[in-house]
Write an enzyme that holds these catalytic residues in place. Structure first.
Site, short mmCIF file in Angstrom:
data_model
loop_
_atom_site.label_atom_id
_atom_site.label_comp_id
_atom_site.label_asym_id
_atom_site.label_seq_id
_atom_site.Cartn_x
_atom_site.Cartn_y
_atom_site.Cartn_z
N TYR A 151 0.84 -1.20 0.00
CA TYR A 151 0.00 0.00 0.00
C TYR A 151 0.88 1.26 0.00
O TYR A 151 1.88 1.33 0.70
CB TYR A 151 -0.93 0.03 1.20
CG TYR A 151 -2.05 -0.99 1.15
CD1 TYR A 151 -2.30 -1.74 0.00
CD2 TYR A 151 -2.88 -1.19 2.25
CE1 TYR A 151 -3.32 -2.66 -0.04
CE2 TYR A 151 -3.92 -2.12 2.21
CZ TYR A 151 -4.13 -2.86 1.07
OH TYR A 151 -5.15 -3.77 1.03
N SER B 15 -13.66 -4.21 -0.37
CA SER B 15 -14.51 -3.51 -1.35
C SER B 15 -15.98 -3.73 -1.04
O SER B 15 -16.76 -4.11 -1.93
CB SER B 15 -14.19 -3.95 -2.77
OG SER B 15 -14.80 -3.10 -3.72
N PRO B 16 -16.42 -3.48 0.18
CA PRO B 16 -17.82 -3.73 0.55
C PRO B 16 -18.81 -2.83 -0.19
O PRO B 16 -20.00 -3.15 -0.26
CB PRO B 16 -17.85 -3.46 2.05
CG PRO B 16 -16.73 -2.50 2.28
CD PRO B 16 -15.65 -2.93 1.31
N LEU B 17 -18.31 -1.73 -0.74
CA LEU B 17 -19.19 -0.81 -1.48
C LEU B 17 -19.04 -0.95 -2.99
O LEU B 17 -19.47 -0.07 -3.75
CB LEU B 17 -18.93 0.64 -1.06
CG LEU B 17 -19.07 0.95 0.43
CD1 LEU B 17 -18.90 2.43 0.69
CD2 LEU B 17 -20.41 0.46 0.97
N GLY C 96 -16.50 -0.70 -5.02
CA GLY C 96 -15.74 0.37 -5.68
C GLY C 96 -16.48 1.69 -5.74
O GLY C 96 -16.16 2.55 -6.56
N GLY C 97 -17.47 1.86 -4.86
CA GLY C 97 -18.24 3.10 -4.80
C GLY C 97 -19.62 3.02 -5.41
O GLY C 97 -20.46 3.89 -5.19
N LEU C 98 -19.88 1.96 -6.19
CA LEU C 98 -21.19 1.84 -6.84
C LEU C 98 -22.32 1.69 -5.84
O LEU C 98 -23.46 2.10 -6.11
CB LEU C 98 -21.20 0.64 -7.79
CG LEU C 98 -20.37 0.76 -9.06
CD1 LEU C 98 -20.45 -0.53 -9.86
CD2 LEU C 98 -20.86 1.93 -9.92
N GLY D 233 -22.29 3.09 -2.88
CA GLY D 233 -22.18 4.18 -1.92
C GLY D 233 -23.00 5.40 -2.27
O GLY D 233 -22.69 6.51 -1.82
#
Length: 322
Positions: free
Chosen positions: A53, A211-213, A215-217, A219
């Site tokens: 990271y 990536s629970p969201l 990639g933002g889709l 959110g």
């Protein structure tokens, strides 16, 4: 905060895990420090990182930021269940990636130095290494544990059969084995329901969704675009691919009176073997807003509707046989 056991272990972790991947590339060190301090204030004790990271070859930028935060003292390290990962490319020479005993030893020592600590609570293989036998992997882990450098071993992105085979080798060596598995899991990506989740449930391995969201889709992307927020080309392509589902999803969230991101997290927390989804806030406001997910209650009607919008999988082989 109601803490949960990490898999079958006695280790207590918060039901949300603070992901640090944005620290450095997208979030300044000062803001990263503030987010980690706030996480402790909110009761979040589980932090996840990785040697790669920061995305500067061999530097471990994000681990260094976490290490400088620990160095401030005040019980920061003692209050934190620290998880980090190894496997990725850390240099141009052979043995500077993957999971040979040589790289594992060097990677662990390098992470300890960057993190300014003498032990890692959960040391995780970032991916499966098909070129290294599990026997070599576990021998290296056994030595690190005997040296007091790591306490638990976790995995990431493993298939169900990888988990079973690896755990079998660990048990033959008289070791506790895998305590957690980080998997790509969210309402849009549910493949792990076929075999990974059932395997984890059976083996007592705690699942940490990344990536629970999506990639933002998941959110509230449509809401944000309507308010004038820009989206990356990748996000636009993914949105066009899933627009119908996202429109239905955000409409349901409106009916529930909840933010889409919090509904997505609350749904994950209802799933088998899931322990602690990884959240990756870039700001304090995002972190504070995420805490609502722990209080969102999804009734059977809401859960059924989510399954209609985002069809999942039954346990293999029932999903494709009888």
């Amino acid at each position: 905060m109601e803490y949960v056991n990490l898999g079958r272990s006695g280790l207590k972790v918060s039901p949300l895990c603070l992901g640090t991947m944005n620290f450095g590339p997208q979030t300044s060190e000062e803001d990263s420090f503030a987010i980690m301090d706030r996480a402790h204030e909110l009761g979040i004790n589980f932090f996840d990182s990785a040697d790669v990271y920061g995305w500067k070859l061999g530097e471990g930028v994000t681990e260094q930021i976490v290490g400088r935060w620990f160095a401030q003292g005040g019980g920061r390290r003692e209050k934190t269940v620290l998880a980090t990962k190894f496997h990725g490319k850390m240099g141009e020479w052979p043995n500077e990636n993957l999971q040979s005993a040589l790289h594992i030893r060097r990677a662990c020592d390098d992470s300890l130095r960057r993190l300014q600590t003498d032990y890692i609570d959960v040391y995780q293989a970032h991916h499966i290494d098909r070129s290294t036998p599990f026997e070599e992997f576990w021998e290296a882990m056994e030595i690190l544990r005997q040296q007091g450098k790591i306490l638990y071993v976790g995995t990431s992105n493993y298939a169900g059969w990888h988990l079973v085979k690896s755990q079998n080798v660990a048990e033959k060596r008289g070791m506790f084995g895998i305590v957690s598995e980080q998997s790509h899991y969210n309402l849009l990506t549910r493949t792990v329901e076929l075999e990974v989740l059932p395997a984890c449930e059976d083996l007592g391995i705690g699942v940490i969704p990344w990536s629970p969201l999506g990639g933002g889709l998941l959110g509230g992307v449509l809401r944000k675009i309507d308010k004038g927020r820009s989206a990356t080309d990748h996000m636009v392509k993914q949105l066009e691919k899933h627009r119908d589902k996202i429109e239905q999803y955000e409409k349901l969230c409106d009916e529930l009176g909840e933010e889409p991101a919090n509904v997505a997290l609350a749904w994950l927390l209802r799933q088998r073997a899931v322990v602690s989804p990884i959240i990756g806030p870039r700001t304090l406001e995002q972190l504070d807003g995420t805490m609502r997910a722990l209080k969102v209650e999804l009734d059977e009607r809401a859960l059924a509707r989510l399954d209609e919008i985002f069809p999942g999988h039954r346990t293999a082989p029932e999903d494709y046989a009888w």
